[in-house]
Write a protein that holds these residues in place. Structure first.
Motif, PDB file in Angstrom:
ATOM      1  N   THR A 188       0.838  -1.193   0.000  1.00  0.00           N
ATOM      2  CA  THR A 188       0.000   0.000   0.000  1.00  0.00           C
ATOM      3  C   THR A 188       0.871   1.240   0.000  1.00  0.00           C
ATOM      4  OG1 THR A 188      -0.093   0.009   2.417  1.00  0.00           O
ATOM      5  CG2 THR A 188      -1.846  -1.185   1.232  1.00  0.00           C
ATOM      6  N   ARG A 189       0.343   2.296  -0.570  1.00  0.00           N
ATOM      7  CA  ARG A 189       1.073   3.548  -0.650  1.00  0.00           C
ATOM      8  C   ARG A 189       1.145   4.187   0.731  1.00  0.00           C
ATOM      9  NH1 ARG A 189      -0.440   8.467  -4.799  1.00  0.00           N
ATOM     10  NH2 ARG A 189       0.910  10.064  -3.873  1.00  0.00           N
ATOM     11  N   PRO A 190       2.333   4.619   1.179  1.00  0.00           N
ATOM     12  CA  PRO A 190       2.437   5.251   2.496  1.00  0.00           C
ATOM     13  C   PRO A 190       1.641   6.552   2.539  1.00  0.00           C
ATOM     14  CG  PRO A 190       4.493   5.489   1.279  1.00  0.00           C
ATOM     15  CD  PRO A 190       3.647   4.535   0.504  1.00  0.00           C
ATOM     16  N   THR A 191       1.073   6.842   3.696  1.00  0.00           N
ATOM     17  CA  THR A 191       0.257   8.030   3.871  1.00  0.00           C
ATOM     18  C   THR A 191       0.949   9.011   4.805  1.00  0.00           C
ATOM     19  OG1 THR A 191      -0.922   7.162   5.794  1.00  0.00           O
ATOM     20  CG2 THR A 191      -1.801   6.587   3.621  1.00  0.00           C
ATOM     21  N   SER A 192       0.378  10.210   4.906  1.00  0.00           N
ATOM     22  CA  SER A 192       0.930  11.194   5.828  1.00  0.00           C
ATOM     23  C   SER A 192       0.806  10.714   7.271  1.00  0.00           C
ATOM     24  CB  SER A 192       0.212  12.535   5.662  1.00  0.00           C
ATOM     25  OG  SER A 192      -1.172  12.412   5.940  1.00  0.00           O
ATOM     26  N   ARG A 193      -0.190   9.869   7.531  1.00  0.00           N
ATOM     27  CA  ARG A 193      -0.337   9.303   8.882  1.00  0.00           C
ATOM     28  C   ARG A 193       0.853   8.396   9.183  1.00  0.00           C
ATOM     29  NH1 ARG A 193      -5.960   6.622  10.523  1.00  0.00           N
ATOM     30  NH2 ARG A 193      -6.498   8.827  10.254  1.00  0.00           N
ATOM     31  N   ASP A 194       1.297   7.614   8.182  1.00  0.00           N
ATOM     32  CA  ASP A 194       2.455   6.753   8.373  1.00  0.00           C
ATOM     33  C   ASP A 194       3.702   7.581   8.662  1.00  0.00           C
ATOM     34  OD1 ASP A 194       0.924   4.474   7.828  1.00  0.00           O
ATOM     35  OD2 ASP A 194       1.279   4.675   5.660  1.00  0.00           O
ATOM     36  N   VAL A 195       3.870   8.690   7.936  1.00  0.00           N
ATOM     37  CA  VAL A 195       5.021   9.570   8.154  1.00  0.00           C
ATOM     38  C   VAL A 195       4.970  10.156   9.555  1.00  0.00           C
ATOM     39  CG1 VAL A 195       6.205  11.661   7.397  1.00  0.00           C
ATOM     40  CG2 VAL A 195       5.217  10.110   5.699  1.00  0.00           C
ATOM     41  N   ALA A 196       3.785  10.598   9.965  1.00  0.00           N
ATOM     42  CA  ALA A 196       3.626  11.176  11.299  1.00  0.00           C
ATOM     43  C   ALA A 196       3.987  10.158  12.373  1.00  0.00           C
ATOM     44  CB  ALA A 196       2.187  11.667  11.480  1.00  0.00           C
ATOM     45  N   HIS A 197       3.527   8.914  12.194  1.00  0.00           N
ATOM     46  CA  HIS A 197       3.822   7.868  13.182  1.00  0.00           C
ATOM     47  C   HIS A 197       5.324   7.593  13.238  1.00  0.00           C
ATOM     48  CE1 HIS A 197       3.208   4.267  15.606  1.00  0.00           C
ATOM     49  NE2 HIS A 197       4.001   3.613  14.759  1.00  0.00           N
ATOM     50  N   ALA A 198       5.967   7.512  12.059  1.00  0.00           N
ATOM     51  CA  ALA A 198       7.397   7.217  12.016  1.00  0.00           C
ATOM     52  C   ALA A 198       8.226   8.340  12.617  1.00  0.00           C
ATOM     53  CB  ALA A 198       7.831   6.964  10.568  1.00  0.00           C
ATOM     54  N   ALA A 199       7.788   9.584  12.427  1.00  0.00           N
ATOM     55  CA  ALA A 199       8.539  10.734  12.931  1.00  0.00           C
ATOM     56  C   ALA A 199       8.151  11.107  14.353  1.00  0.00           C
ATOM     57  CB  ALA A 199       8.341  11.941  12.010  1.00  0.00           C
ATOM     58  N   GLY A 200       7.071  10.498  14.866  1.00  0.00           N
ATOM     59  CA  GLY A 200       6.616  10.806  16.216  1.00  0.00           C
ATOM     60  C   GLY A 200       6.008  12.199  16.328  1.00  0.00           C
ATOM     61  N   VAL A 201       5.307  12.631  15.263  1.00  0.00           N
ATOM     62  CA  VAL A 201       4.675  13.951  15.270  1.00  0.00           C
ATOM     63  C   VAL A 201       3.236  13.806  14.790  1.00  0.00           C
ATOM     64  CG1 VAL A 201       6.866  15.131  14.827  1.00  0.00           C
ATOM     65  CG2 VAL A 201       5.417  14.462  12.887  1.00  0.00           C
ATOM     66  N   SER A 202       2.513  14.924  14.766  1.00  0.00           N
ATOM     67  CA  SER A 202       1.131  14.903  14.301  1.00  0.00           C
ATOM     68  C   SER A 202       1.078  15.010  12.780  1.00  0.00           C
ATOM     69  CB  SER A 202       0.348  16.062  14.907  1.00  0.00           C
ATOM     70  OG  SER A 202       0.825  17.306  14.400  1.00  0.00           O
ATOM     71  N   GLN A 203      -0.087  14.658  12.202  1.00  0.00           N
ATOM     72  CA  GLN A 203      -0.262  14.816  10.762  1.00  0.00           C
ATOM     73  C   GLN A 203      -0.201  16.289  10.363  1.00  0.00           C
ATOM     74  OE1 GLN A 203      -3.749  11.780  10.379  1.00  0.00           O
ATOM     75  NE2 GLN A 203      -2.989  12.140   8.281  1.00  0.00           N
ATOM     76  N   ALA A 204      -0.673  17.140  11.243  1.00  0.00           N
ATOM     77  CA  ALA A 204      -0.622  18.574  10.951  1.00  0.00           C
ATOM     78  C   ALA A 204       0.815  19.044  10.788  1.00  0.00           C
ATOM     79  CB  ALA A 204      -1.317  19.357  12.067  1.00  0.00           C
ATOM     80  N   ALA A 234      13.511  18.318   9.887  1.00  0.00           N
ATOM     81  CA  ALA A 234      14.452  17.379   9.296  1.00  0.00           C
ATOM     82  C   ALA A 234      14.007  15.936   9.553  1.00  0.00           C
ATOM     83  CB  ALA A 234      15.849  17.613   9.850  1.00  0.00           C
ATOM     84  N   GLN A 235      13.491  15.696  10.752  1.00  0.00           N
ATOM     85  CA  GLN A 235      13.039  14.353  11.105  1.00  0.00           C
ATOM     86  C   GLN A 235      11.861  13.917  10.236  1.00  0.00           C
ATOM     87  OE1 GLN A 235      12.596  13.949  15.330  1.00  0.00           O
ATOM     88  NE2 GLN A 235      11.491  11.990  15.184  1.00  0.00           N
ATOM     89  N   VAL A 236      10.939  14.858   9.985  1.00  0.00           N
ATOM     90  CA  VAL A 236       9.779  14.557   9.134  1.00  0.00           C
ATOM     91  C   VAL A 236      10.235  14.251   7.705  1.00  0.00           C
ATOM     92  CG1 VAL A 236       7.720  15.540   8.062  1.00  0.00           C
ATOM     93  CG2 VAL A 236       8.124  15.845  10.516  1.00  0.00           C
ATOM     94  N   ARG A 237      11.141  15.064   7.178  1.00  0.00           N
ATOM     95  CA  ARG A 237      11.622  14.842   5.808  1.00  0.00           C
ATOM     96  C   ARG A 237      12.341  13.504   5.682  1.00  0.00           C
ATOM     97  NH1 ARG A 237      12.596  20.596   6.001  1.00  0.00           N
ATOM     98  NH2 ARG A 237      14.726  20.203   6.757  1.00  0.00           N
ATOM     99  N   GLU A 238      13.148  13.163   6.696  1.00  0.00           N
ATOM    100  CA  GLU A 238      13.864  11.888   6.670  1.00  0.00           C
ATOM    101  C   GLU A 238      12.890  10.711   6.714  1.00  0.00           C
ATOM    102  OE1 GLU A 238      16.559  11.959   9.903  1.00  0.00           O
ATOM    103  OE2 GLU A 238      17.834  13.551   9.042  1.00  0.00           O
ATOM    104  N   SER A 239      11.855  10.826   7.527  1.00  0.00           N
ATOM    105  CA  SER A 239      10.858   9.748   7.620  1.00  0.00           C
ATOM    106  C   SER A 239      10.104   9.602   6.307  1.00  0.00           C
ATOM    107  CB  SER A 239       9.874  10.039   8.762  1.00  0.00           C
ATOM    108  OG  SER A 239      10.540  10.059  10.006  1.00  0.00           O
ATOM    109  N   ALA A 240       9.743  10.717   5.691  1.00  0.00           N
ATOM    110  CA  ALA A 240       9.028  10.675   4.413  1.00  0.00           C
ATOM    111  C   ALA A 240       9.896  10.031   3.331  1.00  0.00           C
ATOM    112  CB  ALA A 240       8.615  12.081   3.995  1.00  0.00           C
ATOM    113  N   ALA A 241      11.168  10.398   3.312  1.00  0.00           N
ATOM    114  CA  ALA A 241      12.075   9.829   2.318  1.00  0.00           C
ATOM    115  C   ALA A 241      12.260   8.341   2.549  1.00  0.00           C
ATOM    116  CB  ALA A 241      13.418  10.559   2.366  1.00  0.00           C
ATOM    117  N   HIS A 242      12.396   7.936   3.804  1.00  0.00           N
ATOM    118  CA  HIS A 242      12.597   6.521   4.130  1.00  0.00           C
ATOM    119  C   HIS A 242      11.390   5.680   3.729  1.00  0.00           C
ATOM    120  CE1 HIS A 242      13.997   2.975   6.258  1.00  0.00           C
ATOM    121  NE2 HIS A 242      12.822   2.904   6.869  1.00  0.00           N
ATOM    122  N   LEU A 243      10.200   6.224   3.922  1.00  0.00           N
ATOM    123  CA  LEU A 243       8.978   5.484   3.589  1.00  0.00           C
ATOM    124  C   LEU A 243       8.626   5.579   2.108  1.00  0.00           C
ATOM    125  CD1 LEU A 243       6.736   6.519   6.635  1.00  0.00           C
ATOM    126  CD2 LEU A 243       7.751   4.268   6.206  1.00  0.00           C
TER     127      LEU A 243
END
Length: 335
Positions: free
Chosen positions: A2-18, A38-47
């Protein structure tokens, strides 16, 4: 998978979807720390996360798409304009859709079910201004290229220093000693060609002669127009000033058919500095127009308009390129 979502990025980075939305929408400064961004961008790139642009556009009312309206893509100048516009668009997350409107066939009607829903703005050449009626985007921001800055509804204009280009041509030819001129003018009724005609007439003062003949923008049409002009009674011109390189190529062809040598018997100048200018023999003296910069400025102007920023850049400079098609007039015609 499945395609990763912003919720997945938020969970991986430990932040909110907002927070993910702020960071990936480049609106985080002053709201989120650099470390978190930086943490959010790294999580998005990793996923391997990619934003759903369709949903984003629907939400924001923006497609990040511009329409470039040109006369025809068979003209090298407008292909280069597109290249410049597309480069600036890509740097700013935009796309550019081409809408050619070739003479003789006209544009396809209603290319969009709703132009205002499909586009954020329009960039249009004055030579294809009639095509604007077809897209039905009268409420869209409009940037006009090479057009009258005092006319129309455009939010911004991008122009070339056309009159100065004609000044450079006339000074070059007059310095060589030419006094009898023929203007091989485009039959297309647009502001840019009107500027060339008026500038040439104004710049050729006392002691010079100026005749004008018009031609469609094709080599064959220009050849026929030149053959007729050069065989009319009266003193033959020693210099032919053409509105573009295509007309100049036709002028050179006519001269050869009439047994005239370029530049020994007749000097010829063009306008545009297309690849054609160095494909003919002798190579054309012409005015180089920075086509890609026209496209770059056109897209930059549209981005400024969309951002609510005034656009007031000066006209783009043009430059005389001296090659083998110009020389002093024949000795019998020298002043």
């Amino acid at each position: 998978m499945t395609r990763p979502t912003s919720r997945d990025v938020a969970h991986a980075a430990g932040v909110s979807q907002a927070t993910v939305s702020l960071v990936l929408g480049d609106k985080w400064r002053g709201r989120v720390s650099e470390r978190t961004a930086a943490q959010v961008r790294e999580s998005a790139a990793h996923l391997g996360y990619r934003p759903n642009l369709a949903a984003r556009n629907l939400r924001l009312g923006s497609t990040r798409t511009a329409l470039l309206v040109v006369p025809a893509l068979t003209n090298e100048f407008f292909a280069r304009v597109y290249s410049g516009a597309a480069r600036i668009a890509a740097e700013n997350g935009f796309g550019v859709v081409l809408y050619p409107s070739p003479d003789g066939t006209g544009p396809a009607r209603d290319p969009f079910a709703s132009a205002s829903a499909a586009l954020d703005g329009v960039i249009a050449s004055s030579m294809a201004a009639h095509a604007l009626e077809a897209i039905g985007g009268n409420d869209l921001p409009l940037v006009m290229l090479d057009s009258d800055p005092a006319a129309g509804r455009a939010a911004a204009h991008v122009n070339l220093a056309i009159a100065d280009g004609m000044r450079q041509v006339t000074e070059h030819l007059r310095t060589l000693g030419h006094r009898r001129f023929l203007h091989l003018a485009s039959a297309v009724d647009t502001w840019t060609f009107d500027v060339r005609a008026k500038a040439l007439s104004r710049l050729l003062g006392p002691g010079t002669e100026l005749r004008t003949t018009r031609s469609d923008l094709s080599v064959d049409a220009a050849r026929a127009a030149m053959e007729a002009a050069l065989t009319t009674p009266g003193p033959r011109p020693t210099a032919v000033v053409c509105d573009d390189d295509i007309l100049a190529a036709g002028a050179c062809k006519a001269a050869r058919r009439l047994g005239l040598r370029v530049p020994d018997d007749l000097s010829v100048t063009g306008f545009d500095d297309l690849a054609l200018a160095t494909a003919v023999e002798p190579e054309l003296t012409t005015i180089g127009l920075p086509a890609e910069r026209v496209g770059e400025h056109g897209m930059s102007a549209l981005l400024a308009v969309l951002d609510g920023t005034p656009w007031n850049a000066p006209d783009l400079p043009v430059e005389l390129v001296v090659r083998g098609s110009t020389a002093p007039p024949p000795a019998t015609d020298a002043p």
